[in-house]
Design a protein around this motif. Sequence first.
Motif, PDB file in Angstrom:
ATOM      1  N   ILE A  21       0.843  -1.199   0.000  1.00  0.00           N
ATOM      2  CA  ILE A  21       0.000   0.000   0.000  1.00  0.00           C
ATOM      3  C   ILE A  21       0.876   1.246   0.000  1.00  0.00           C
ATOM      4  O   ILE A  21       0.661   2.180  -0.780  1.00  0.00           O
ATOM      5  CB  ILE A  21      -0.958   0.001   1.212  1.00  0.00           C
ATOM      6  CG1 ILE A  21      -2.050  -1.054   1.018  1.00  0.00           C
ATOM      7  CG2 ILE A  21      -1.581   1.387   1.423  1.00  0.00           C
ATOM      8  CD1 ILE A  21      -2.923  -1.279   2.250  1.00  0.00           C
ATOM      9  N   GLY A  22       1.881   1.272   0.863  1.00  0.00           N
ATOM     10  CA  GLY A  22       2.798   2.404   0.902  1.00  0.00           C
ATOM     11  C   GLY A  22       3.546   2.591  -0.408  1.00  0.00           C
ATOM     12  O   GLY A  22       3.659   3.705  -0.927  1.00  0.00           O
ATOM     13  N   VAL A  23       4.037   1.489  -0.952  1.00  0.00           N
ATOM     14  CA  VAL A  23       4.736   1.529  -2.244  1.00  0.00           C
ATOM     15  C   VAL A  23       3.790   2.044  -3.329  1.00  0.00           C
ATOM     16  O   VAL A  23       4.138   2.944  -4.110  1.00  0.00           O
ATOM     17  CB  VAL A  23       5.278   0.128  -2.619  1.00  0.00           C
ATOM     18  CG1 VAL A  23       5.755   0.085  -4.062  1.00  0.00           C
ATOM     19  CG2 VAL A  23       6.411  -0.265  -1.672  1.00  0.00           C
ATOM     20  N   GLY A  24       2.588   1.483  -3.375  1.00  0.00           N
ATOM     21  CA  GLY A  24       1.613   1.872  -4.394  1.00  0.00           C
ATOM     22  C   GLY A  24       1.238   3.333  -4.317  1.00  0.00           C
ATOM     23  O   GLY A  24       1.152   4.021  -5.340  1.00  0.00           O
ATOM     24  N   LEU A  25       1.019   3.839  -3.109  1.00  0.00           N
ATOM     25  CA  LEU A  25       0.664   5.247  -2.942  1.00  0.00           C
ATOM     26  C   LEU A  25       1.778   6.169  -3.427  1.00  0.00           C
ATOM     27  O   LEU A  25       1.512   7.242  -3.958  1.00  0.00           O
ATOM     28  CB  LEU A  25       0.343   5.540  -1.470  1.00  0.00           C
ATOM     29  CG  LEU A  25      -0.996   5.005  -0.965  1.00  0.00           C
ATOM     30  CD1 LEU A  25      -1.073   5.121   0.557  1.00  0.00           C
ATOM     31  CD2 LEU A  25      -2.168   5.727  -1.626  1.00  0.00           C
ATOM     32  N   CYS A  26       3.013   5.740  -3.265  1.00  0.00           N
ATOM     33  CA  CYS A  26       4.156   6.558  -3.678  1.00  0.00           C
ATOM     34  C   CYS A  26       4.403   6.459  -5.190  1.00  0.00           C
ATOM     35  O   CYS A  26       4.866   7.414  -5.807  1.00  0.00           O
ATOM     36  CB  CYS A  26       5.389   6.119  -2.907  1.00  0.00           C
ATOM     37  SG  CYS A  26       6.607   7.412  -2.665  1.00  0.00           S
ATOM     38  N   VAL A  27       4.093   5.316  -5.783  1.00  0.00           N
ATOM     39  CA  VAL A  27       4.323   5.115  -7.218  1.00  0.00           C
ATOM     40  C   VAL A  27       3.194   5.710  -8.054  1.00  0.00           C
ATOM     41  O   VAL A  27       3.427   6.399  -9.049  1.00  0.00           O
ATOM     42  CB  VAL A  27       4.500   3.608  -7.534  1.00  0.00           C
ATOM     43  CG1 VAL A  27       4.444   3.336  -9.028  1.00  0.00           C
ATOM     44  CG2 VAL A  27       5.817   3.111  -6.960  1.00  0.00           C
ATOM     45  N   HIS A  28       1.943   5.423  -7.677  1.00  0.00           N
ATOM     46  CA  HIS A  28       0.774   5.923  -8.423  1.00  0.00           C
ATOM     47  C   HIS A  28      -0.397   5.995  -7.452  1.00  0.00           C
ATOM     48  O   HIS A  28      -1.149   5.034  -7.302  1.00  0.00           O
ATOM     49  CB  HIS A  28       0.461   4.995  -9.589  1.00  0.00           C
ATOM     50  CG  HIS A  28      -0.482   5.583 -10.602  1.00  0.00           C
ATOM     51  ND1 HIS A  28      -1.770   5.936 -10.292  1.00  0.00           N
ATOM     52  CD2 HIS A  28      -0.306   5.884 -11.909  1.00  0.00           C
ATOM     53  CE1 HIS A  28      -2.368   6.412 -11.370  1.00  0.00           C
ATOM     54  NE2 HIS A  28      -1.488   6.401 -12.373  1.00  0.00           N
ATOM     55  N   TYR A  29      -0.524   7.137  -6.798  1.00  0.00           N
ATOM     56  CA  TYR A  29      -1.483   7.245  -5.692  1.00  0.00           C
ATOM     57  C   TYR A  29      -2.923   6.992  -6.124  1.00  0.00           C
ATOM     58  O   TYR A  29      -3.697   6.396  -5.372  1.00  0.00           O
ATOM     59  CB  TYR A  29      -1.349   8.593  -4.983  1.00  0.00           C
ATOM     60  CG  TYR A  29      -1.879   9.765  -5.762  1.00  0.00           C
ATOM     61  CD1 TYR A  29      -3.195  10.182  -5.614  1.00  0.00           C
ATOM     62  CD2 TYR A  29      -1.062  10.450  -6.662  1.00  0.00           C
ATOM     63  CE1 TYR A  29      -3.691  11.255  -6.346  1.00  0.00           C
ATOM     64  CE2 TYR A  29      -1.554  11.513  -7.386  1.00  0.00           C
ATOM     65  CZ  TYR A  29      -2.869  11.914  -7.224  1.00  0.00           C
ATOM     66  OH  TYR A  29      -3.354  12.958  -7.958  1.00  0.00           O
ATOM     67  N   LEU A  30      -3.302   7.416  -7.338  1.00  0.00           N
ATOM     68  CA  LEU A  30      -4.688   7.235  -7.762  1.00  0.00           C
ATOM     69  C   LEU A  30      -5.023   5.751  -7.940  1.00  0.00           C
ATOM     70  O   LEU A  30      -6.061   5.277  -7.470  1.00  0.00           O
ATOM     71  CB  LEU A  30      -4.971   8.000  -9.049  1.00  0.00           C
ATOM     72  CG  LEU A  30      -6.413   7.942  -9.557  1.00  0.00           C
ATOM     73  CD1 LEU A  30      -7.386   8.464  -8.497  1.00  0.00           C
ATOM     74  CD2 LEU A  30      -6.562   8.735 -10.851  1.00  0.00           C
ATOM     75  N   ALA A  31      -4.131   5.010  -8.597  1.00  0.00           N
ATOM     76  CA  ALA A  31      -4.339   3.566  -8.759  1.00  0.00           C
ATOM     77  C   ALA A  31      -4.390   2.880  -7.402  1.00  0.00           C
ATOM     78  O   ALA A  31      -5.226   2.003  -7.161  1.00  0.00           O
ATOM     79  CB  ALA A  31      -3.229   2.965  -9.617  1.00  0.00           C
ATOM     80  N   ALA A  32      -3.510   3.294  -6.491  1.00  0.00           N
ATOM     81  CA  ALA A  32      -3.487   2.700  -5.153  1.00  0.00           C
ATOM     82  C   ALA A  32      -4.778   2.997  -4.402  1.00  0.00           C
ATOM     83  O   ALA A  32      -5.339   2.103  -3.751  1.00  0.00           O
ATOM     84  CB  ALA A  32      -2.276   3.223  -4.374  1.00  0.00           C
ATOM     85  N   ILE A  33      -5.267   4.221  -4.497  1.00  0.00           N
ATOM     86  CA  ILE A  33      -6.503   4.592  -3.803  1.00  0.00           C
ATOM     87  C   ILE A  33      -7.694   3.802  -4.344  1.00  0.00           C
ATOM     88  O   ILE A  33      -8.555   3.341  -3.581  1.00  0.00           O
ATOM     89  CB  ILE A  33      -6.746   6.116  -3.892  1.00  0.00           C
ATOM     90  CG1 ILE A  33      -5.734   6.844  -2.997  1.00  0.00           C
ATOM     91  CG2 ILE A  33      -8.174   6.481  -3.499  1.00  0.00           C
ATOM     92  CD1 ILE A  33      -5.695   8.339  -3.165  1.00  0.00           C
ATOM     93  N   ILE A  34      -7.742   3.616  -5.659  1.00  0.00           N
ATOM     94  CA  ILE A  34      -8.810   2.809  -6.259  1.00  0.00           C
ATOM     95  C   ILE A  34      -8.766   1.385  -5.711  1.00  0.00           C
ATOM     96  O   ILE A  34      -9.795   0.820  -5.320  1.00  0.00           O
ATOM     97  CB  ILE A  34      -8.709   2.806  -7.800  1.00  0.00           C
ATOM     98  CG1 ILE A  34      -9.042   4.196  -8.354  1.00  0.00           C
ATOM     99  CG2 ILE A  34      -9.618   1.744  -8.420  1.00  0.00           C
ATOM    100  CD1 ILE A  34      -8.704   4.378  -9.822  1.00  0.00           C
ATOM    101  N   CYS A  35      -7.560   0.807  -5.648  1.00  0.00           N
ATOM    102  CA  CYS A  35      -7.413  -0.558  -5.129  1.00  0.00           C
ATOM    103  C   CYS A  35      -7.779  -0.642  -3.651  1.00  0.00           C
ATOM    104  O   CYS A  35      -8.433  -1.596  -3.223  1.00  0.00           O
ATOM    105  CB  CYS A  35      -5.983  -1.048  -5.352  1.00  0.00           C
ATOM    106  SG  CYS A  35      -5.589  -1.329  -7.085  1.00  0.00           S
ATOM    107  N   ILE A  36      -7.369   0.352  -2.870  1.00  0.00           N
ATOM    108  CA  ILE A  36      -7.713   0.381  -1.446  1.00  0.00           C
ATOM    109  C   ILE A  36      -9.228   0.451  -1.280  1.00  0.00           C
ATOM    110  O   ILE A  36      -9.808  -0.277  -0.459  1.00  0.00           O
ATOM    111  CB  ILE A  36      -7.017   1.573  -0.742  1.00  0.00           C
ATOM    112  CG1 ILE A  36      -5.503   1.343  -0.684  1.00  0.00           C
ATOM    113  CG2 ILE A  36      -7.587   1.781   0.663  1.00  0.00           C
ATOM    114  CD1 ILE A  36      -4.700   2.573  -0.308  1.00  0.00           C
ATOM    115  N   PHE A  37      -9.878   1.299  -2.068  1.00  0.00           N
ATOM    116  CA  PHE A  37     -11.331   1.429  -1.992  1.00  0.00           C
ATOM    117  C   PHE A  37     -12.020   0.098  -2.320  1.00  0.00           C
ATOM    118  O   PHE A  37     -12.920  -0.344  -1.597  1.00  0.00           O
ATOM    119  CB  PHE A  37     -11.814   2.522  -2.951  1.00  0.00           C
ATOM    120  CG  PHE A  37     -13.305   2.657  -2.998  1.00  0.00           C
ATOM    121  CD1 PHE A  37     -14.001   3.281  -1.973  1.00  0.00           C
ATOM    122  CD2 PHE A  37     -14.025   2.136  -4.067  1.00  0.00           C
ATOM    123  CE1 PHE A  37     -15.384   3.385  -2.003  1.00  0.00           C
ATOM    124  CE2 PHE A  37     -15.412   2.238  -4.113  1.00  0.00           C
ATOM    125  CZ  PHE A  37     -16.093   2.866  -3.079  1.00  0.00           C
TER     126      PHE A  37
END
Length: 191
Positions: free
Chosen positions: A109-125
């Motif tokens: 999650i931390g890696v994803g937010l730093c690499v592409h926050y929008l994609a990470a937020i969609i996945c978290i949601f």
Amino acid sequence: MFKILAMVISYLLGNFSTSVIISKVLANIDIRNYGSGNAGATNVYRTLGAKAAILTLLGDALKGVIAVAIGRVLGGENIALICGVLVIIGHNWPILFGFKGGKGIATAIGVGLCVHYLAAIICIFIGIVILVKTKYVSLASITAISIFPFLLLFDKGINYFIFGLVIAVMALYRHRQNIDRLMKGIESKIR
């Protein structure tokens, strides 16, 4: 030289086991000897409660953010992606803790937010929706992480897709027993 240094630091940073430290400080136990034996936020939640789990989740996510940031500063974007993978490897298979680590979702999650926050937020949601509906942390985790590489592919291209795919494959591998239990209908639900 700086690129190699960034990669080594990232792996070692992954070795910093938030759950082991939190469980030792709060309850004087090694979390890997309790519950599922996994050094992750879900096992901490089931064993020590929500406060300890939140601290674990934040600590594990933070090391993912730091690793990607170090990679960017010392080597550029491609090194940042490699550092993101290495911090998760360090978390999952930490040499400092006998290669007995977590499943890498919080760090991812931390890696994803730093690499592409929008994609990470969609996945978290998506993961949160699945968790709320089914109460299966493992199902929420593996579904969300499996979507991540495809979101990267549509916006960032093949290098990012490969990066996301590596992370997803590691997560699926670490969750293989959970997947087996899900298929048999015996996976534990979160309270």
